[in-house]
Design a protein around this motif. Structure first.
Motif, PDB file in Angstrom:
ATOM      1  N   GLY A   7       0.851  -1.265   0.063  1.00 30.72           N
ATOM      2  CA  GLY A   7      -0.005  -0.037   0.091  1.00 30.72           C
ATOM      3  C   GLY A   7       0.880   1.219  -0.030  1.00 30.72           C
ATOM      4  O   GLY A   7       0.691   2.263  -0.700  1.00 30.72           O
ATOM      5  N   VAL A   8       1.912   0.966   0.960  1.00 25.06           N
ATOM      6  CA  VAL A   8       2.753   2.384   0.959  1.00 25.06           C
ATOM      7  C   VAL A   8       3.504   2.494  -0.415  1.00 25.06           C
ATOM      8  O   VAL A   8       3.701   3.762  -1.071  1.00 25.06           O
ATOM      9  N   VAL A   9       3.987   1.271  -1.066  1.00 24.58           N
ATOM     10  CA  VAL A   9       4.765   1.494  -2.336  1.00 24.58           C
ATOM     11  C   VAL A   9       3.834   2.094  -3.391  1.00 24.58           C
ATOM     12  O   VAL A   9       4.244   2.847  -3.963  1.00 24.58           O
ATOM     13  N   GLN A  10       2.623   1.417  -3.419  1.00 23.42           N
ATOM     14  CA  GLN A  10       1.651   2.143  -4.431  1.00 23.42           C
ATOM     15  C   GLN A  10       1.323   3.555  -4.173  1.00 23.42           C
ATOM     16  O   GLN A  10       1.443   4.466  -5.350  1.00 23.42           O
ATOM     17  N   GLU A  11       1.256   3.863  -3.028  1.00 28.01           N
ATOM     18  CA  GLU A  11       1.049   5.443  -2.642  1.00 28.01           C
ATOM     19  C   GLU A  11       1.858   6.156  -3.096  1.00 28.01           C
ATOM     20  O   GLU A  11       1.904   7.198  -3.829  1.00 28.01           O
ATOM     21  N   GLU A  14       2.329   6.948  -6.899  1.00 32.75           N
ATOM     22  CA  GLU A  14       1.319   7.683  -7.292  1.00 32.75           C
ATOM     23  C   GLU A  14       1.613   9.136  -6.987  1.00 32.75           C
ATOM     24  O   GLU A  14       1.267  10.045  -7.806  1.00 32.75           O
ATOM     25  N   THR A  15       2.370   9.285  -5.747  1.00 40.53           N
ATOM     26  CA  THR A  15       2.476  10.427  -5.319  1.00 40.53           C
ATOM     27  C   THR A  15       4.096  11.260  -5.142  1.00 40.53           C
ATOM     28  O   THR A  15       4.258  12.281  -5.087  1.00 40.53           O
ATOM     29  N   ASN A  16       4.896  10.313  -5.325  1.00 42.01           N
ATOM     30  CA  ASN A  16       6.274  10.847  -5.339  1.00 42.01           C
ATOM     31  C   ASN A  16       7.242  10.443  -6.549  1.00 42.01           C
ATOM     32  O   ASN A  16       7.476   9.334  -6.780  1.00 42.01           O
ATOM     33  N   LYS A  17       7.491  11.681  -7.161  1.00 41.09           N
ATOM     34  CA  LYS A  17       8.024  11.703  -8.595  1.00 41.09           C
ATOM     35  C   LYS A  17       9.561  10.969  -8.265  1.00 41.09           C
ATOM     36  O   LYS A  17       9.719   9.984  -9.302  1.00 41.09           O
ATOM     37  N   GLU A  18      10.156  11.207  -7.464  1.00 37.56           N
ATOM     38  CA  GLU A  18      11.435  10.544  -7.413  1.00 37.56           C
ATOM     39  C   GLU A  18      11.460   9.029  -7.115  1.00 37.56           C
ATOM     40  O   GLU A  18      12.062   8.362  -7.681  1.00 37.56           O
ATOM     41  N   PHE A  19      10.423   8.613  -6.255  1.00 41.13           N
ATOM     42  CA  PHE A  19      10.281   7.267  -6.024  1.00 41.13           C
ATOM     43  C   PHE A  19       9.763   6.551  -7.239  1.00 41.13           C
ATOM     44  O   PHE A  19      10.379   5.636  -7.450  1.00 41.13           O
ATOM     45  N   LYS A  20       8.690   7.025  -8.004  1.00 43.46           N
ATOM     46  CA  LYS A  20       8.429   6.562  -9.290  1.00 43.46           C
ATOM     47  C   LYS A  20       9.568   6.293 -10.117  1.00 43.46           C
ATOM     48  O   LYS A  20       9.657   5.169 -10.899  1.00 43.46           O
ATOM     49  N   GLU A  21      10.415   7.290 -10.133  1.00 44.95           N
ATOM     50  CA  GLU A  21      11.590   7.190 -11.320  1.00 44.95           C
ATOM     51  C   GLU A  21      12.527   6.275 -10.728  1.00 44.95           C
ATOM     52  O   GLU A  21      12.861   5.255 -11.560  1.00 44.95           O
ATOM     53  N   SER A  69      10.804   5.083   4.664  1.00 46.86           N
ATOM     54  CA  SER A  69      10.890   5.300   6.006  1.00 46.86           C
ATOM     55  C   SER A  69      10.456   6.594   6.329  1.00 46.86           C
ATOM     56  O   SER A  69       9.876   6.796   7.188  1.00 46.86           O
ATOM     57  N   GLU A  70      10.782   7.506   5.573  1.00 45.93           N
ATOM     58  CA  GLU A  70      10.476   8.998   5.751  1.00 45.93           C
ATOM     59  C   GLU A  70       8.825   9.164   5.641  1.00 45.93           C
ATOM     60  O   GLU A  70       8.584   9.950   6.375  1.00 45.93           O
ATOM     61  N   HIS A  71       8.285   8.612   4.628  1.00 48.63           N
ATOM     62  CA  HIS A  71       7.153   8.584   4.593  1.00 48.63           C
ATOM     63  C   HIS A  71       6.147   8.228   5.677  1.00 48.63           C
ATOM     64  O   HIS A  71       5.133   8.703   6.163  1.00 48.63           O
ATOM     65  N   LYS A  72       6.861   7.100   6.193  1.00 48.29           N
ATOM     66  CA  LYS A  72       6.022   6.518   7.494  1.00 48.29           C
ATOM     67  C   LYS A  72       5.981   7.190   8.528  1.00 48.29           C
ATOM     68  O   LYS A  72       5.170   7.221   9.301  1.00 48.29           O
TER      69      LYS A  72
END
Length: 75
Positions: A7-11, A14-21, A69-72
């Motif tokens: 769930g966190v990965v999917q979120e 969808e919301t974090n450009k750096e993570f998606k890249e 980790s930062e997101h959590k």
């Protein structure tokens, strides 16, 4: 791949450009590795390329885990 809360990965996808890249690069590098491993003969220059890809993947994975980790912490 990432052994995290899906769930966190999917979120983050969808919301974090750096993570998606980073995630997309990780998938592409994994495909590149699979192609190189499928060769019948792996010459030394390909072995060096494999090692370099693994290093890049690890750096990306470490950064993705840091973002998670930062997101959590902020949630």
């Amino acid at each position: 791949m990432l052994k995290m809360n899906q769930g966190v990965v999917q979120e983050l996808l969808e919301t974090n450009k750096e993570f998606k890249e980073l995630f997309d690069e990780h998938v592409k590098l994994e495909q590149d590795l699979e192609a190189l491993y499928s060769l019948k003969y792996i010459p030394p220059e390909v072995e060096r390329k494999i090692k370099e890809i693994k290093k890049i993947k690890l750096r990306g994975k470490d950064r993705m885990e840091q973002i998670i980790s930062e997101h959590k912490k902020s949630s």
